[in-house]
Design an enzyme around this catalytic site. Structure first.
Site, PDB file in Angstrom:
ATOM      1  N   CYS A   2       0.588  -1.171   0.314  1.00  0.00           N
ATOM      2  CA  CYS A   2       0.051  -0.129  -0.075  1.00  0.00           C
ATOM      3  C   CYS A   2       0.862   1.009   0.183  1.00  0.00           C
ATOM      4  CB  CYS A   2      -0.313   0.147   1.437  1.00  0.00           C
ATOM      5  SG  CYS A   2      -2.159  -1.552   1.740  1.00  0.00           S
ATOM      6  N   ARG A  27       5.472  -0.247  -5.855  1.00  0.00           N
ATOM      7  CA  ARG A  27       4.993  -1.096  -5.217  1.00  0.00           C
ATOM      8  C   ARG A  27       4.182  -2.180  -4.807  1.00  0.00           C
ATOM      9  NH1 ARG A  27       7.251   3.200   0.300  1.00  0.00           N
ATOM     10  NH2 ARG A  27       4.911   1.873   1.511  1.00  0.00           N
ATOM     11  N   TRP A  74      -2.757  -2.736  -1.668  1.00  0.00           N
ATOM     12  CA  TRP A  74      -2.784  -4.837  -2.095  1.00  0.00           C
ATOM     13  C   TRP A  74      -3.126  -4.721  -1.011  1.00  0.00           C
ATOM     14  CZ3 TRP A  74       0.678  -8.484   0.547  1.00  0.00           C
ATOM     15  CH2 TRP A  74       0.481  -9.497  -0.195  1.00  0.00           C
ATOM     16  N   ASN A  98      -1.587   1.820   5.815  1.00  0.00           N
ATOM     17  CA  ASN A  98      -0.501   0.681   5.474  1.00  0.00           C
ATOM     18  C   ASN A  98      -0.527  -0.054   6.032  1.00  0.00           C
ATOM     19  OD1 ASN A  98       1.303  -0.509   4.514  1.00  0.00           O
ATOM     20  ND2 ASN A  98       2.798   1.230   4.051  1.00  0.00           N
ATOM     21  N   GLY A  99      -0.716  -0.811   6.401  1.00  0.00           N
ATOM     22  CA  GLY A  99      -0.945  -1.947   7.683  1.00  0.00           C
ATOM     23  C   GLY A  99      -1.019  -2.974   7.616  1.00  0.00           C
ATOM     24  N   GLU A 483      17.356 -17.990  -7.716  1.00  0.00           N
ATOM     25  CA  GLU A 483      16.819 -16.775  -8.092  1.00  0.00           C
ATOM     26  C   GLU A 483      16.276 -16.559  -9.359  1.00  0.00           C
ATOM     27  OE1 GLU A 483      16.649 -14.277  -7.102  1.00  0.00           O
ATOM     28  OE2 GLU A 483      17.216 -12.378  -8.265  1.00  0.00           O
ATOM     29  N   LYS A 487      13.167 -15.507 -10.167  1.00  0.00           N
ATOM     30  CA  LYS A 487      12.685 -14.674 -11.225  1.00  0.00           C
ATOM     31  C   LYS A 487      11.462 -14.722 -12.055  1.00  0.00           C
ATOM     32  CE  LYS A 487      13.955 -11.648  -9.575  1.00  0.00           C
ATOM     33  NZ  LYS A 487      14.357 -11.795  -8.361  1.00  0.00           N
ATOM     34  N   GLU A 490       7.980 -14.972 -10.597  1.00  0.00           N
ATOM     35  CA  GLU A 490       8.083 -13.777 -10.564  1.00  0.00           C
ATOM     36  C   GLU A 490       7.062 -13.024 -11.735  1.00  0.00           C
ATOM     37  OE1 GLU A 490       9.887 -11.769  -6.351  1.00  0.00           O
ATOM     38  OE2 GLU A 490      11.347 -12.474  -9.489  1.00  0.00           O
ATOM     39  N   HIS A 506      17.002 -37.275  -5.669  1.00  0.00           N
ATOM     40  CA  HIS A 506      16.404 -37.242  -4.374  1.00  0.00           C
ATOM     41  C   HIS A 506      15.134 -36.660  -4.777  1.00  0.00           C
ATOM     42  CE1 HIS A 506      19.599 -38.837  -3.268  1.00  0.00           C
ATOM     43  NE2 HIS A 506      20.532 -37.350  -2.411  1.00  0.00           N
ATOM     44  N   LYS A 606       6.135  -4.513  -4.295  1.00  0.00           N
ATOM     45  CA  LYS A 606       7.934  -4.477  -4.143  1.00  0.00           C
ATOM     46  C   LYS A 606       8.142  -4.406  -2.799  1.00  0.00           C
ATOM     47  CE  LYS A 606      11.847  -3.144  -5.834  1.00  0.00           C
ATOM     48  NZ  LYS A 606      12.795  -4.223  -6.065  1.00  0.00           N
TER      49      LYS A 606
END
Ligand code: G6P
Length: 611
Positions: A2, A27, A74, A98-99, A483, A487, A490, A506, A606
């Site tokens: 947010c 964000r 968000w 926000n929170g 990573e 990526k 995402e 395995h 973000k």
């Protein structure tokens, strides 16, 4: 996550509020709204989805007024609908938040029992009702906010507008960031509130970062800040340095692409502040921390920053021979970690605001740890709470998928590991000098890696149709495999997993067939042959291998792969920085083929400011 902006202005605010929201799009959000004050009424406009939808609502139904608050949401509690979008309003007040208000269920039940009606499924709406109830009982806005804040559990940044007070906003922060902006000197007075300095960049450069527990009464010609004990306090006004241009894409198609291409420059900038070229030594900021005494290192982070920490574990153990305990922040606090008195805890974060990492930092502080922070936003909460602050100089990172922050984190962590090794007497001057020289080769090697952009673009259509993709790596290339998979997930929404190459037998090997591309990250070096054996096991089962290696590695093992990506020959120390580039570019180009929203992928934020 947010974003909040508020203006107590001397001219119409709606357009400027939307512009501020645009600067916070990075964000991550899924609905938006604003509320202005006009002729004694609260004028509220909200829309589901992107800001363009809110702009359309405003075009049809403008929101006049010189005072207002706005928000990108968000979703946490309640779907991303217009009804759940902020601002939440009663007849008397409008709030943006926000929170997370953790005790909202009890508060909501209490308010509902008083006959108050709720319009949304959000936790935030209780704040509007609590303040409204105080005002209806005769409290003035200051008294109302002062009495309500202690009732809220969880995390919040708030901006509150009051129907009967056309020259007033009240802001408050606990656990979520909020900055206060002072209008440019010599112009009609104005004051601002925002989630970050970037949101306010075109409005002002004069800002104050509110401290934890602060709340602030904002009027057109100034503001009074109160601390959590309600004492009036003065906080420093600083030049934000946030430039409006930093939030522009320039000639690039996406922020992510721009940020991938900035890596040679920003890694060089970062290295320049940690390495001394004159004698090829590591020069860290002045610190009270005695690194020679560190017996154990605890590293905590989230997402891409966590993978940077995983790479660094190899360096701290190899160079400084310090045992490293590493965990994702969301798990760390809840497993009752053993923290010896006097230990060093290292937190890695692009934003410096990630709620889980911050909570872990505070947990470590409360348990006697010295706090080191590798962070990209030097004014962030984590930066302010650090004993040893190690900034990365990546500049604002806007693309949700982290790229340049990662390589800059690696640069700082390598310098820190080498420095710790020197302090512990584990590295001779010559060895230190050699490490420094290798690190200084990174920017040129990153440039050479970027030269292969077109080859990677050309092979992206091979990966784009896949449902699943595996990434394999060994040693310090294992975190890079993680990573790479992150990526791809995402931004292209393809299911991808990273594995330690040797672990594939395995379990994951059962997934291998002609439809599953396997990206193998294997620079030539001591582990190359072992990784190649794992690659052969994939190929023997019909697996479609993409090999990322240098000329030597490709010559030895490239035959029979569906594609190869050539990297420059580099020293193993800088390989994780250099090999980050092809995994970033591969995800980027696959996302382009799939036509996804590269910079603002669905559901992601973000800066994750809720636990
Ligand atoms: C979010 C972002 C990631 C980032 C992670 C940690 O998930 O989308 O790109 O790696 O948060 O953020 P931090 O700011 O603490 O590095």
């Amino acid at each position: 996550m947010c974003g909040i902006i508020g203006i107590v202005g001397s001219a119409s605010v709606a357009d400027r509020l939307v512009d501020g929201l645009r600067r916070m799009e990075y964000r991550g959000y899924d609905s938006a709204g604003l509320c202005t004050l006009h002729e004694g009424t609260l004028v509220r406009r909200r829309a589901e989805g992107k800001l363009a939808n809110l702009a359309r609502v405003l075009e049809a139904d403008p929101a006049p007024g010189h005072v207002g608050i706005a928000h990108t949401r968000w979703a946490t509690h309640g779907a991303p609908t217009a009804a759940n979008a902020h601002p939440h309003a009663t007849g008397e007040v409008a709030i943006v938040h926000n929170g997370i208000i953790e005790n909202f269920k009890e508060l909501r039940a209490e308010l509902a029992a008083q006959g108050r009606l709720f319009e949304s499924e959000t936790d935030s709406e209780v704040v509007a009702h609590l303040i409204s109830a105080e005002i209806e009982r005769g409290a003035d806005p200051l008294e109302a906010v002062r009495d309500v804040l202690p009732r809220l559990r969880g995390a919040f940044a708030l901006a509150i507008a009051f129907r009967q007070h056309p020259d007033l906003l009240i802001g408050a922060r606990l656990g979520s960031p909020l900055v206060l902006g002072y209008g440019p000197e010599g112009e009609e007075p104005e004051m601002y509130l925002g989630s970050d300095a970037l949101a306010l960049a075109p409005l002002t450069q004069r800002i104050t970062y509110l401290e934890e527990g602060d709340w602030v009464v904002v009027r057109r010609d100034g503001a009074q800040i109160y601390d959590s004990e309600n004492n009036p306090v003065t906080r420093e006004i600083r030049a934000s340095g946030a430039s409006a241009a930093a939030v522009e894409k320039g000639n690039y198609r996406h922020f992510m692409q721009k940020e991938i291409y900035e890596q040679p420059t920003v890694v060089a900038q970062t290295l320049a502040s940690y390495l001394r070229r004159s004698d090829n030594s590591v020069a860290l900021p002045q610190m009270d921390v005695d690194l020679s005494q560190v017996r154990r290192l605890t590293i905590v982070a989230c997402g891409t920053s966590f993978y940077a920490g995983m790479v660094a574990k190899y360096w701290f153990e190899q160079f400084a021979r310090v045992p490293v305990d590493i965990d994702v922040a969301s798990e760390f606090r809840y497993r009752e970690p053993v923290l010896e008195e006097g230990g060093l805890a290292l937190f890695i974060s692009q934003s410096g605001e990630t709620a889980d990492t911050l909570a872990a930092l505070r947990h470590c502080k409360a348990n006697g740890q010295t706090i080191a922070v590798v962070v990209n936003v030097p004014t962030s909460t984590m930066a302010r709470e650090a004993d040893l602050l190690l900034p990365t100089h990546a500049g604002p990172e806007i693309g949700v998928a982290s790229t340049k922050a990662f390589t800059c984190q690696l640069a700082v962590l390598a310098a820190l590991a080498a420095h710790m090794a020197v302090k512990k007497g584990r590295l001779t001057r010559d060895e230190e000098s050699l490490i420094v020289r290798h690190l200084l080769e990174a920017p040129a090697a990153l440039n050479a890696a970027l030269d292969h952009d077109e080859d990677i673009a050309a092979m992206a259509p091979l990966i784009a149709p896949a449902r699943d993709v595996l990434y394999l790596g060994r040693g310090q290339d294992y975190p890079l495999a993680l990573e790479g998979a992150l990526k791809l997930k995402e931004i292209s929404y393809i299911h991808a997993e990273g594995y330690a190459a040797g672990e594939m037998k395995h379990g994951p090997i059962a997934l291998i067939d002609e439809a599953v591309p396997v990206v193998v990250i294997a620079p030539s070096g001591p582990l190359f042959e072992k990784t190649v054996s794992n690659m052969e096991e994939v190929r023997a089962r019909g697996g479609q291998v993409v090999l990322i290696s240098d000329a030597k590695g490709l010559e030895a093992a490239g035959e029979g792969c569906i594609a190869t990506i050539e990297m420059p020959v580099v020293h193993p120390l800088i390989a994780p920085l250099v090999y980050a580039v092809p995994v970033q570019l591969l995800a980027y180009h696959v996302a382009l083929v799939k036509g996804t929203d590269v910079d603002q992928p669905r559901n992601l934020a973000k800066s994750v400011t809720v636990e």
